[in-house]
Design a protein around this motif. Structure first.
Motif, PDB file in Angstrom:
ATOM      1  N   TRP A   1       4.265   5.899  -5.421  1.00 11.27           N
ATOM      2  CA  TRP A   1       4.145   6.045  -6.870  1.00 11.27           C
ATOM      3  C   TRP A   1       3.116   7.106  -7.235  1.00 11.27           C
ATOM      4  O   TRP A   1       3.321   7.884  -8.171  1.00 11.27           O
ATOM      5  CB  TRP A   1       3.759   4.707  -7.512  1.00 11.27           C
ATOM      6  CG  TRP A   1       4.935   3.802  -7.689  1.00 11.27           C
ATOM      7  CD1 TRP A   1       5.295   2.766  -6.899  1.00 11.27           C
ATOM      8  CD2 TRP A   1       5.909   3.881  -8.734  1.00 11.27           C
ATOM      9  NE1 TRP A   1       6.438   2.186  -7.372  1.00 11.27           N
ATOM     10  CE2 TRP A   1       6.840   2.850  -8.506  1.00 11.27           C
ATOM     11  CE3 TRP A   1       6.098   4.708  -9.828  1.00 11.27           C
ATOM     12  CZ2 TRP A   1       7.926   2.638  -9.330  1.00 11.27           C
ATOM     13  CZ3 TRP A   1       7.180   4.490 -10.655  1.00 11.27           C
ATOM     14  CH2 TRP A   1       8.087   3.472 -10.405  1.00 11.27           C
ATOM     15  N   LEU A   2       2.038   7.155  -6.524  1.00  9.42           N
ATOM     16  CA  LEU A   2       0.992   8.148  -6.795  1.00  9.42           C
ATOM     17  C   LEU A   2       1.507   9.562  -6.546  1.00  9.42           C
ATOM     18  O   LEU A   2       1.297  10.463  -7.360  1.00  9.42           O
ATOM     19  CB  LEU A   2      -0.239   7.863  -5.924  1.00  9.42           C
ATOM     20  CG  LEU A   2      -1.437   8.777  -6.153  1.00  9.42           C
ATOM     21  CD1 LEU A   2      -1.969   8.622  -7.560  1.00  9.42           C
ATOM     22  CD2 LEU A   2      -2.522   8.473  -5.132  1.00  9.42           C
ATOM     23  N   VAL A   3       2.211   9.772  -5.450  1.00 10.33           N
ATOM     24  CA  VAL A   3       2.772  11.098  -5.141  1.00 10.33           C
ATOM     25  C   VAL A   3       3.818  11.480  -6.186  1.00 10.33           C
ATOM     26  O   VAL A   3       3.864  12.632  -6.637  1.00 10.33           O
ATOM     27  CB  VAL A   3       3.355  11.110  -3.714  1.00 10.33           C
ATOM     28  CG1 VAL A   3       4.169  12.366  -3.468  1.00 10.33           C
ATOM     29  CG2 VAL A   3       2.252  10.986  -2.680  1.00 10.33           C
ATOM     30  N   ALA A   4       4.636  10.523  -6.590  1.00  7.34           N
ATOM     31  CA  ALA A   4       5.662  10.799  -7.602  1.00  7.34           C
ATOM     32  C   ALA A   4       5.018  11.171  -8.940  1.00  7.34           C
ATOM     33  O   ALA A   4       5.457  12.106  -9.624  1.00  7.34           O
ATOM     34  CB  ALA A   4       6.573   9.600  -7.762  1.00  7.34           C
ATOM     35  N   ALA A   5       3.971  10.439  -9.321  1.00  9.94           N
ATOM     36  CA  ALA A   5       3.290  10.729 -10.586  1.00  9.94           C
ATOM     37  C   ALA A   5       2.622  12.101 -10.531  1.00  9.94           C
ATOM     38  O   ALA A   5       2.697  12.874 -11.500  1.00  9.94           O
ATOM     39  CB  ALA A   5       2.257   9.648 -10.881  1.00  9.94           C
TER      40      ALA A   5
ATOM     41  N   MET B   1       0.820  -1.191   0.000  1.00 10.38           N
ATOM     42  CA  MET B   1       0.000   0.000   0.000  1.00 10.38           C
ATOM     43  C   MET B   1       0.865   1.257   0.000  1.00 10.38           C
ATOM     44  O   MET B   1       0.563   2.215  -0.697  1.00 10.38           O
ATOM     45  CB  MET B   1      -0.917  -0.042   1.232  1.00 10.38           C
ATOM     46  CG  MET B   1      -1.877   1.100   1.311  1.00 10.38           C
ATOM     47  SD  MET B   1      -3.099   0.915   0.025  1.00 10.38           S
ATOM     48  CE  MET B   1      -4.094   2.289   0.379  1.00 10.38           C
ATOM     49  N   ALA B   2       1.921   1.245   0.814  1.00  5.98           N
ATOM     50  CA  ALA B   2       2.818   2.394   0.884  1.00  5.98           C
ATOM     51  C   ALA B   2       3.527   2.595  -0.457  1.00  5.98           C
ATOM     52  O   ALA B   2       3.781   3.726  -0.867  1.00  5.98           O
ATOM     53  CB  ALA B   2       3.821   2.210   2.004  1.00  5.98           C
ATOM     54  N   ASP B   3       3.827   1.464  -1.127  1.00  5.55           N
ATOM     55  CA  ASP B   3       4.452   1.549  -2.445  1.00  5.55           C
ATOM     56  C   ASP B   3       3.557   2.283  -3.429  1.00  5.55           C
ATOM     57  O   ASP B   3       4.020   3.141  -4.206  1.00  5.55           O
ATOM     58  CB  ASP B   3       4.707   0.134  -2.973  1.00  5.55           C
ATOM     59  CG  ASP B   3       6.170  -0.144  -3.181  1.00  5.55           C
ATOM     60  OD1 ASP B   3       6.974   0.730  -2.831  1.00  5.55           O
ATOM     61  OD2 ASP B   3       6.467  -1.238  -3.702  1.00  5.55           O
TER      62      ASP B   3
END
Length: 76
Positions: free
Chosen positions: A7-11, A1-3
């Motif tokens: 990825w969502l924040v990076a995108a 989930m943290a992964d």
């Protein structure tokens, strides 16, 4: 989930950076265009002033005033 969250924040950061870059580039382009237009207008004004000064100096020393009058009469 943290992964997934990383990825969502990076995108979102990447998309935000692209959007910010495009907006910034557009604003800088508009400023550059405005400066260029102002510079062109100033050069044109200087050119017109120089042509006017040349015309005045040519008109004042163009010979006998009695000869200039009929020649300039059609320009009025």
């Amino acid at each position: 989930m943290a992964d997934l969250l990383v990825w969502l924040v990076a995108a979102l950061g990447a998309v935000g950076g692209v959007i910010l870059g495009r907006v910034w580039g557009r604003v800088e382009g508009e400023h550059a265009g405005k400066r260029e237009a102002e510079r062109d207008a100033m050069e044109e004004t200087i050119e017109k002033v120089e042509r006017g000064r040349d015309a005045v100096s040519d008109g004042r020393g163009a010979g006998d005033p009695a000869e200039r009058l009929p020649r300039n009469d059609g320009r009025w």
